[in-house]
Design a protein around this motif. Structure first.
Motif, PDB file in Angstrom:
ATOM      1  N   GLU A   1       6.207   7.145 -13.528  1.00  0.00           N
ATOM      2  CA  GLU A   1       7.200   8.166 -13.372  1.00  0.00           C
ATOM      3  C   GLU A   1       7.010   9.594 -12.889  1.00  0.00           C
ATOM      4  N   GLU A   2       5.853   9.939 -13.680  1.00  0.00           N
ATOM      5  CA  GLU A   2       5.248  11.271 -13.377  1.00  0.00           C
ATOM      6  C   GLU A   2       4.766  11.458 -12.129  1.00  0.00           C
ATOM      7  N   GLU A   3       3.880  10.485 -11.481  1.00  0.00           N
ATOM      8  CA  GLU A   3       3.449  10.441 -10.125  1.00  0.00           C
ATOM      9  C   GLU A   3       4.502  10.489  -9.203  1.00  0.00           C
ATOM     10  N   LEU A   4       5.785   9.884  -9.250  1.00  0.00           N
ATOM     11  CA  LEU A   4       6.447   9.836  -8.154  1.00  0.00           C
ATOM     12  C   LEU A   4       7.596  10.973  -8.235  1.00  0.00           C
ATOM     13  N   LYS A   5       7.592  11.849  -9.300  1.00  0.00           N
ATOM     14  CA  LYS A   5       8.480  12.952  -9.794  1.00  0.00           C
ATOM     15  C   LYS A   5       8.778  13.741  -8.641  1.00  0.00           C
ATOM     16  N   THR A   6       7.607  14.202  -7.973  1.00  0.00           N
ATOM     17  CA  THR A   6       7.754  15.070  -6.791  1.00  0.00           C
ATOM     18  C   THR A   6       8.184  14.644  -5.709  1.00  0.00           C
ATOM     19  N   TYR A   7       8.217  13.414  -5.275  1.00  0.00           N
ATOM     20  CA  TYR A   7       8.711  12.878  -4.144  1.00  0.00           C
ATOM     21  C   TYR A   7      10.146  12.417  -4.293  1.00  0.00           C
ATOM     22  N   MET A   8      10.808  12.064  -5.482  1.00  0.00           N
ATOM     23  CA  MET A   8      11.980  11.634  -5.738  1.00  0.00           C
ATOM     24  C   MET A   8      12.769  12.647  -5.084  1.00  0.00           C
ATOM     25  N   ASN A   9      14.105  11.844  -4.256  1.00  0.00           N
ATOM     26  CA  ASN A   9      14.721  12.969  -3.474  1.00  0.00           C
ATOM     27  C   ASN A   9      14.499  13.202  -2.398  1.00  0.00           C
ATOM     28  N   HIS A  10      12.970  12.843  -1.970  1.00  0.00           N
ATOM     29  CA  HIS A  10      12.764  13.204  -0.541  1.00  0.00           C
ATOM     30  C   HIS A  10      12.250  12.042   0.129  1.00  0.00           C
ATOM     31  N   ALA A  11      12.969  11.442   0.893  1.00  0.00           N
ATOM     32  CA  ALA A  11      13.101  10.104   1.479  1.00  0.00           C
ATOM     33  C   ALA A  11      11.844   9.916   2.354  1.00  0.00           C
ATOM     34  N   SER A  12      11.683  11.023   3.117  1.00  0.00           N
ATOM     35  CA  SER A  12      10.497  10.970   4.175  1.00  0.00           C
ATOM     36  C   SER A  12       9.302  11.120   3.512  1.00  0.00           C
ATOM     37  N   GLN A  13       9.031  11.556   2.421  1.00  0.00           N
ATOM     38  CA  GLN A  13       7.847  11.481   1.346  1.00  0.00           C
ATOM     39  C   GLN A  13       7.716  10.287   0.860  1.00  0.00           C
ATOM     40  N   MET A  14       8.565   9.645   0.528  1.00  0.00           N
ATOM     41  CA  MET A  14       8.395   8.425  -0.317  1.00  0.00           C
ATOM     42  C   MET A  14       8.048   7.318   1.098  1.00  0.00           C
ATOM     43  N   ALA A  15       8.716   7.398   2.323  1.00  0.00           N
ATOM     44  CA  ALA A  15       8.385   6.656   3.213  1.00  0.00           C
ATOM     45  C   ALA A  15       6.942   7.015   3.636  1.00  0.00           C
ATOM     46  N   ALA A  16       6.202   7.946   3.492  1.00  0.00           N
ATOM     47  CA  ALA A  16       5.060   8.370   3.981  1.00  0.00           C
ATOM     48  C   ALA A  16       4.042   7.281   3.067  1.00  0.00           C
ATOM     49  N   LEU A  17       4.442   7.195   1.730  1.00  0.00           N
ATOM     50  CA  LEU A  17       3.738   6.632   1.014  1.00  0.00           C
ATOM     51  C   LEU A  17       3.817   4.986   1.278  1.00  0.00           C
ATOM     52  N   ASP A  18       5.009   4.370   1.530  1.00  0.00           N
ATOM     53  CA  ASP A  18       5.095   3.087   2.158  1.00  0.00           C
ATOM     54  C   ASP A  18       4.416   3.016   3.637  1.00  0.00           C
ATOM     55  N   TYR A  19       4.323   3.839   4.153  1.00  0.00           N
ATOM     56  CA  TYR A  19       3.807   3.826   5.677  1.00  0.00           C
ATOM     57  C   TYR A  19       2.066   3.368   5.280  1.00  0.00           C
ATOM     58  N   MET A  20       1.557   4.511   4.455  1.00  0.00           N
ATOM     59  CA  MET A  20       0.021   4.097   4.318  1.00  0.00           C
ATOM     60  C   MET A  20      -0.096   2.880   3.530  1.00  0.00           C
ATOM     61  N   ILE A  21       0.752   2.214   2.659  1.00  0.00           N
ATOM     62  CA  ILE A  21       0.328   1.110   2.059  1.00  0.00           C
ATOM     63  C   ILE A  21       0.587  -0.132   2.933  1.00  0.00           C
ATOM     64  N   CYS A  22       1.548   0.178   4.103  1.00  0.00           N
ATOM     65  CA  CYS A  22       1.600  -0.897   4.918  1.00  0.00           C
ATOM     66  C   CYS A  22       0.600  -1.016   6.102  1.00  0.00           C
ATOM     67  N   VAL A  23       0.196   0.300   6.561  1.00  0.00           N
ATOM     68  CA  VAL A  23      -1.001   0.390   7.311  1.00  0.00           C
ATOM     69  C   VAL A  23      -2.429  -0.512   7.018  1.00  0.00           C
ATOM     70  N   GLU A  24      -2.516  -0.304   5.444  1.00  0.00           N
ATOM     71  CA  GLU A  24      -3.889  -0.815   4.872  1.00  0.00           C
ATOM     72  C   GLU A  24      -3.728  -2.243   4.318  1.00  0.00           C
ATOM     73  N   SER A  25      -2.454  -2.943   4.432  1.00  0.00           N
ATOM     74  CA  SER A  25      -2.173  -4.072   3.780  1.00  0.00           C
ATOM     75  C   SER A  25      -2.689  -5.046   4.454  1.00  0.00           C
ATOM     76  N   ASP A  26      -3.252  -6.409   4.092  1.00  0.00           N
ATOM     77  CA  ASP A  26      -3.809  -7.455   4.759  1.00  0.00           C
ATOM     78  C   ASP A  26      -3.038  -8.183   5.891  1.00  0.00           C
ATOM     79  N   VAL A  27      -1.549  -8.235   5.490  1.00  0.00           N
ATOM     80  CA  VAL A  27      -0.627  -8.669   6.431  1.00  0.00           C
ATOM     81  C   VAL A  27       0.489  -7.801   6.492  1.00  0.00           C
ATOM     82  N   PHE A  28       1.074  -7.287   7.549  1.00  0.00           N
ATOM     83  CA  PHE A  28       2.253  -6.589   7.573  1.00  0.00           C
ATOM     84  C   PHE A  28       3.474  -7.615   8.344  1.00  0.00           C
TER      85      PHE A  28
END
Length: 510
Positions: free
Chosen positions: A378-405
């Motif tokens: 919760e502490e790690e995500l606190k900064t990004y809550m209510n900031h959809a684009s910042q949360m989407a940036a985390l998703d983007y990084m995880i998707c680019v590095e996944s084995d299958v997208f």
């Protein structure tokens, strides 16, 4: 009809067959004969319709025997995860020998980037190229705060601003703010045309005769996908894949989350599950939803001013392959591809519409679903809550590095991630053939098909060339004329081959 074998129509007598006294038995035989003729006609008509429908489906169901001969019962683990063959291909974004270093210039472009994270990212990369073509200084763009997500983030909240400026200094001069003496001068407020070419922007330089500052109201889709100079295309790639790095805090947390996923299972699928309220409302897709849920989405669409299409036929949308896959359909799809139920699946998405109720159709087949809230505190995500684009940036990084997208809809993020994965070595990206899958799912629903070897054969056959392997960018479909063809072309950012992906060092520096 009377005994004379004569019928009446509009008062006139019409002879129907030769007059003969008919006994009850012969009359009965005649009726049976007529019924037989009608039955044969109806049978032939419907048989022909069924055959035509089967031909249109292009999904001739093979027999169980032929399926077992064509495919192994289960694909090997290596086959499930391996990337498409792309031997010798590598990123190439260096300028050609003809490219000249940035000359600066006393003209300025200010930009308001519109849309969500990836729409803004590709739009900013376009504006870097536009500034180069118009020999202008680019002021760090203002991000969209009025989109559906109502994110108040500024550029430096999401991107590494200093890195962006420094990495492009040989291409375009970029500054954080407009010089104070220019803040109050009149600006040319311009909606640059969509899919603009080099010639268009050379024409736009005439604005410098009257103005020192041009303000661009929208940044998305300002550049054509094709027929631009090679150096401009490579500049777009340098801007998107090298210069637009996420902020240090997002980069640090994103890498931690990727490490945690890997330590949990080694390999993982990233699933961009676009089963969110805004997507369903915008697309008008209500298949599998309750009447109350459907009305809720219709109301949202009618209330959203910039969504131009208010009346949408949900059935037609789905048949045309324009709807995101439902969680249940995703589960059937992944299982048919051969992935075991133990597969770790990272869900890259906002809040799933209907929550656990709809998600349960996927979790019953694949229980190892992971959301970012499960691998970050919760502490790690606190900064990004209510900031959809910042949360989407985390998703983007995880998707680019996944084995299958796997994206369930072809939106901005799906296209951007696919293009980035192609750029980095054609990492495995399975793009569902939604139009073909609808036909398969409908056969399952009607009982014409069961989950098993035949289903696996159909799904795997549909997708054996949809794994993210090297291919040229697709042009507009036949029959599209005029400017509409530019929009119908495959996005440059979805497939930057061949301009930014080379097969040899000779092509890299040509």
């Amino acid at each position: 009809m009377d005994k004379l074998g004569v019928g009446r129509e509009n008062g006139d007598l019409i002879r129907i067959f030769p007059v003969k006294p008919s006994s009850p038995s012969s009359f009965t035989i005649l009726r049976l004969f007529v019924l037989l003729i009608v039955f044969i006609f109806i049978f032939n008509f419907y048989s022909r319709s069924i055959l035509e429908d089967e031909e249109n489906l292009n999904l001739r169901l093979p027999s169980q025997d032929s399926v077992s001969k064509q495919l192994p019962q289960k694909l090997s683990s290596e086959k499930l995860w391996e990337a498409p063959f792309s031997d010798g291909l590598h990123p190439c974004v260096h300028p050609t020998s003809r490219y000249q270093a940035n000359q600066g210039g006393d003209h300025y472009i200010t930009v308001r980037s519109n849309g969500g994270l990836n729409q803004m990212r590709t739009g900013i990369a376009d504006m870097v190229a536009v500034s180069r073509m118009m020999n202008a200084t680019l002021v760090i763009p203002e991000l969209d705060k009025r989109s559906f997500w109502q994110d108040k983030s500024i550029f430096s909240d999401i991107f590494d601003e200093d890195h962006f400026i420094d990495s492009l200094k040989g291409d375009v001069r970029i500054i954080k703010k407009l010089p104070p003496d220019l803040v109050s001068v009149p600006r040319a407020r311009k909606h640059f045309t969509s899919w603009g070419s080099l010639g268009y922007y050379e024409e736009m330089t005439k604005l410098w005769e009257e103005y020192q500052v041009i303000h661009v109201a929208k940044s998305d889709s300002r550049l054509a996908n094709n027929d631009l100079p090679l150096d401009i295309q490579r500049l777009r790639c340098r801007a998107l894949y090298h210069a637009l790095r996420f902020s240090p805090s997002i980069e640090t947390l994103g890498k931690k989350l990727i490490e945690r996923l890997r330590s949990h299972a080694g390999k993982y699928i990233s699933l961009h599950l676009r089963y969110e309220k805004d997507m369903l409302a915008f697309s008008g897709c209500t298949y599998g939803l309750s009447e109350t849920e459907s009305q809720d989405l219709t109301l949202l669409r009618e209330k959203t001013n910039h969504w131009k299409v208010k009346k949408i036929n949900s059935t037609e949308q789905r048949v045309a392959g324009l709807c995101p896959l439902t969680p249940k359909e995703v589960g059937i799809f992944l299982k048919a591809l051969g992935y075991p139920s133990s597969t770790l699946i990272y869900i890259a998405a906002g809040e799933i519409y209907g929550g656990k109720t709809h998600l349960s159709d996927l979790t019953c087949r694949f229980p190892n679903l992971i959301f970012k809230e499960m691998i970050a505190s919760e502490e790690e995500l606190k900064t990004y809550m209510n900031h959809a684009s910042q949360m989407a940036a985390l998703d983007y990084m995880i998707c680019v590095e996944s084995d299958v997208f796997i994206p369930t809809h072809s939106g901005n993020m799906a296209r951007a991630v696919e293009g980035h994965r192609r750029f980095l070595g054609h990492r495995k990206t399975i793009t569902p053939d939604r139009k073909g899958l609808v036909q398969v799912f409908d056969k399952l629903e009607s009982g014409q098909l069961e989950e098993g070897p035949t289903l696996r054969h159909l799904v795997q056959h549909l997708h054996h060339k949809r794994q993210g392997g090297p291919r040229n960018r697709e042009g507009a479909p036949d029959g599209i004329r005029g400017r509409a063809r530019f929009k119908a072309e495959e996005s440059f950012y979805q497939n930057p081959y061949p301009e930014c992906i080379c097969a040899s060092k000779h092509h890299q520096h040509e």
